[in-house]
Design a protein around this motif. Structure first.
Motif, PDB file in Angstrom:
ATOM      1  N   GLY A 117       0.730  -1.210   0.061  1.00  0.00           N
ATOM      2  CA  GLY A 117       0.043  -0.007  -0.126  1.00  0.00           C
ATOM      3  C   GLY A 117       0.838   1.277  -0.018  1.00  0.00           C
ATOM      4  O   GLY A 117       0.185   2.384  -0.134  1.00  0.00           O
ATOM      5  N   PHE A 118       2.120   1.041   0.199  1.00  0.00           N
ATOM      6  CA  PHE A 118       3.036   2.265   0.263  1.00  0.00           C
ATOM      7  C   PHE A 118       4.114   1.994  -1.047  1.00  0.00           C
ATOM      8  O   PHE A 118       5.010   2.968  -0.694  1.00  0.00           O
ATOM      9  N   GLN A 119       3.979   1.154  -1.692  1.00  0.00           N
ATOM     10  CA  GLN A 119       5.043   0.865  -2.565  1.00  0.00           C
ATOM     11  C   GLN A 119       4.509   1.924  -4.042  1.00  0.00           C
ATOM     12  O   GLN A 119       3.474   2.289  -4.141  1.00  0.00           O
ATOM     13  N   GLY A 120       5.673   2.443  -4.579  1.00  0.00           N
ATOM     14  CA  GLY A 120       5.576   3.298  -5.375  1.00  0.00           C
ATOM     15  C   GLY A 120       6.119   2.446  -7.044  1.00  0.00           C
ATOM     16  O   GLY A 120       6.294   1.148  -7.182  1.00  0.00           O
ATOM     17  N   CYS A 121       6.344   3.451  -7.847  1.00  0.00           N
ATOM     18  CA  CYS A 121       6.861   2.605  -9.011  1.00  0.00           C
ATOM     19  C   CYS A 121       8.408   2.603  -9.474  1.00  0.00           C
ATOM     20  O   CYS A 121       8.813   2.328 -10.557  1.00  0.00           O
ATOM     21  N   HIS A 122       9.102   3.140  -8.334  1.00  0.00           N
ATOM     22  CA  HIS A 122      10.541   3.314  -8.462  1.00  0.00           C
ATOM     23  C   HIS A 122      10.820   3.148  -7.059  1.00  0.00           C
ATOM     24  O   HIS A 122      10.378   3.431  -6.113  1.00  0.00           O
ATOM     25  N   GLY A 147      21.863   3.987   3.046  1.00  0.00           N
ATOM     26  CA  GLY A 147      21.063   3.137   4.157  1.00  0.00           C
ATOM     27  C   GLY A 147      19.666   3.463   4.203  1.00  0.00           C
ATOM     28  O   GLY A 147      18.845   2.701   4.922  1.00  0.00           O
ATOM     29  N   TYR A 148      18.971   4.082   3.335  1.00  0.00           N
ATOM     30  CA  TYR A 148      17.513   4.319   3.395  1.00  0.00           C
ATOM     31  C   TYR A 148      16.856   4.099   2.086  1.00  0.00           C
ATOM     32  O   TYR A 148      17.589   3.852   1.096  1.00  0.00           O
ATOM     33  N   VAL A 149      15.648   3.788   1.900  1.00  0.00           N
ATOM     34  CA  VAL A 149      14.849   3.486   0.747  1.00  0.00           C
ATOM     35  C   VAL A 149      14.010   4.521   0.571  1.00  0.00           C
ATOM     36  O   VAL A 149      13.468   5.202   1.455  1.00  0.00           O
ATOM     37  N   PHE A 150      13.862   4.887  -0.699  1.00  0.00           N
ATOM     38  CA  PHE A 150      12.872   6.139  -1.435  1.00  0.00           C
ATOM     39  C   PHE A 150      12.325   5.496  -2.502  1.00  0.00           C
ATOM     40  O   PHE A 150      12.664   4.850  -3.178  1.00  0.00           O
ATOM     41  N   GLU A 151      10.876   5.487  -2.342  1.00  0.00           N
ATOM     42  CA  GLU A 151       9.948   4.759  -3.081  1.00  0.00           C
ATOM     43  C   GLU A 151       8.986   5.841  -3.680  1.00  0.00           C
ATOM     44  O   GLU A 151       8.455   6.702  -3.124  1.00  0.00           O
ATOM     45  N   GLY A 152       8.745   5.862  -5.197  1.00  0.00           N
ATOM     46  CA  GLY A 152       8.022   6.538  -5.718  1.00  0.00           C
ATOM     47  C   GLY A 152       8.763   8.014  -6.335  1.00  0.00           C
ATOM     48  O   GLY A 152       9.997   7.930  -6.311  1.00  0.00           O
ATOM     49  N   HIS A 153       7.787   8.816  -6.968  1.00  0.00           N
ATOM     50  CA  HIS A 153       8.260   9.960  -7.515  1.00  0.00           C
ATOM     51  C   HIS A 153       8.681  11.222  -6.573  1.00  0.00           C
ATOM     52  O   HIS A 153       8.022  12.137  -6.417  1.00  0.00           O
ATOM     53  N   ILE A 167      13.048   4.053   7.998  1.00  0.00           N
ATOM     54  CA  ILE A 167      13.701   3.371   6.877  1.00  0.00           C
ATOM     55  C   ILE A 167      13.784   4.326   5.546  1.00  0.00           C
ATOM     56  O   ILE A 167      14.684   3.901   4.783  1.00  0.00           O
ATOM     57  N   GLY A 168      12.764   4.961   5.183  1.00  0.00           N
ATOM     58  CA  GLY A 168      12.901   5.943   4.213  1.00  0.00           C
ATOM     59  C   GLY A 168      11.389   6.554   3.969  1.00  0.00           C
ATOM     60  O   GLY A 168      10.498   6.745   5.093  1.00  0.00           O
ATOM     61  N   LEU A 169      11.269   6.968   2.539  1.00  0.00           N
ATOM     62  CA  LEU A 169      10.331   7.996   2.369  1.00  0.00           C
ATOM     63  C   LEU A 169       9.481   7.036   1.123  1.00  0.00           C
ATOM     64  O   LEU A 169      10.050   6.485   0.394  1.00  0.00           O
ATOM     65  N   SER A 170       8.153   7.505   1.030  1.00  0.00           N
ATOM     66  CA  SER A 170       7.343   6.787  -0.018  1.00  0.00           C
ATOM     67  C   SER A 170       6.352   7.679  -0.602  1.00  0.00           C
ATOM     68  O   SER A 170       5.683   8.466   0.335  1.00  0.00           O
ATOM     69  N   ILE A 171       6.080   7.675  -1.815  1.00  0.00           N
ATOM     70  CA  ILE A 171       4.803   8.194  -2.335  1.00  0.00           C
ATOM     71  C   ILE A 171       4.162   7.067  -3.137  1.00  0.00           C
ATOM     72  O   ILE A 171       4.610   6.657  -4.142  1.00  0.00           O
ATOM     73  N   PRO A 172       3.130   6.563  -2.403  1.00  0.00           N
ATOM     74  CA  PRO A 172       2.626   5.371  -3.086  1.00  0.00           C
ATOM     75  C   PRO A 172       1.901   5.435  -4.504  1.00  0.00           C
ATOM     76  O   PRO A 172       1.458   6.660  -4.770  1.00  0.00           O
ATOM     77  N   GLU A 202      -3.638  16.852  -8.782  1.00  0.00           N
ATOM     78  CA  GLU A 202      -4.896  16.853  -7.891  1.00  0.00           C
ATOM     79  C   GLU A 202      -4.511  17.066  -6.590  1.00  0.00           C
ATOM     80  O   GLU A 202      -4.957  16.355  -5.742  1.00  0.00           O
ATOM     81  N   GLY A 203      -4.136  18.248  -6.254  1.00  0.00           N
ATOM     82  CA  GLY A 203      -3.837  18.579  -4.752  1.00  0.00           C
ATOM     83  C   GLY A 203      -2.535  18.285  -4.205  1.00  0.00           C
ATOM     84  O   GLY A 203      -1.911  17.777  -5.157  1.00  0.00           O
ATOM     85  N   PRO A 204      -2.158  18.591  -2.999  1.00  0.00           N
ATOM     86  CA  PRO A 204      -0.824  18.359  -2.617  1.00  0.00           C
ATOM     87  C   PRO A 204      -0.599  16.702  -2.522  1.00  0.00           C
ATOM     88  O   PRO A 204      -1.592  15.944  -2.215  1.00  0.00           O
ATOM     89  N   ILE A 205       0.489  15.967  -2.738  1.00  0.00           N
ATOM     90  CA  ILE A 205       0.798  14.874  -2.892  1.00  0.00           C
ATOM     91  C   ILE A 205       1.299  14.753  -1.390  1.00  0.00           C
ATOM     92  O   ILE A 205       2.507  15.306  -1.196  1.00  0.00           O
TER      93      ILE A 205
END
Length: 90
Positions: free
Chosen positions: A16-21, A27-33, A51-56, A70-73
């Protein structure tokens, strides 16, 4: 890649918090745009419980995605205990 969801789960990003990148950096993970500004701010803060940040998903209007914004992400912090919280908006 055919196993991005598996790689994300292995990195600690909950369903539910996974993105396309997926980026692993310092040592951190960055998910999405995510924007580079948000990643730089996060790396400067060096949060120990996160552990990191995500834009699902693949929301329109973020850098690299076509379509109207469409509004703030919401940018989510993914904690080591598996919980999430809103870190920022872009």
């Amino acid at each position: 890649m055919n196993n991005l969801a598996e790689m994300s789960l292995d990195a600690g990003v909950p369903e539910g918090f996974q993105g396309c990148h997926l980026i692993k950096l310092n040592g951190y993970v960055f998910e999405g745009h995510l924007t580079s500004e948000i990643i730089k701010r996060f790396l400067a803060e060096k949060p120990r419980d996160t552990i990191g940040l995500s834009i699902p998903g693949m929301p329109s209007g973020v850098p690299g995605m076509e379509g109207p914004k469409e509004g703030p992400i919401k940018v989510y912090a993914v904690k080591k205990d598996g919980t999430t919280s809103i870190y920022a908006t872009q």
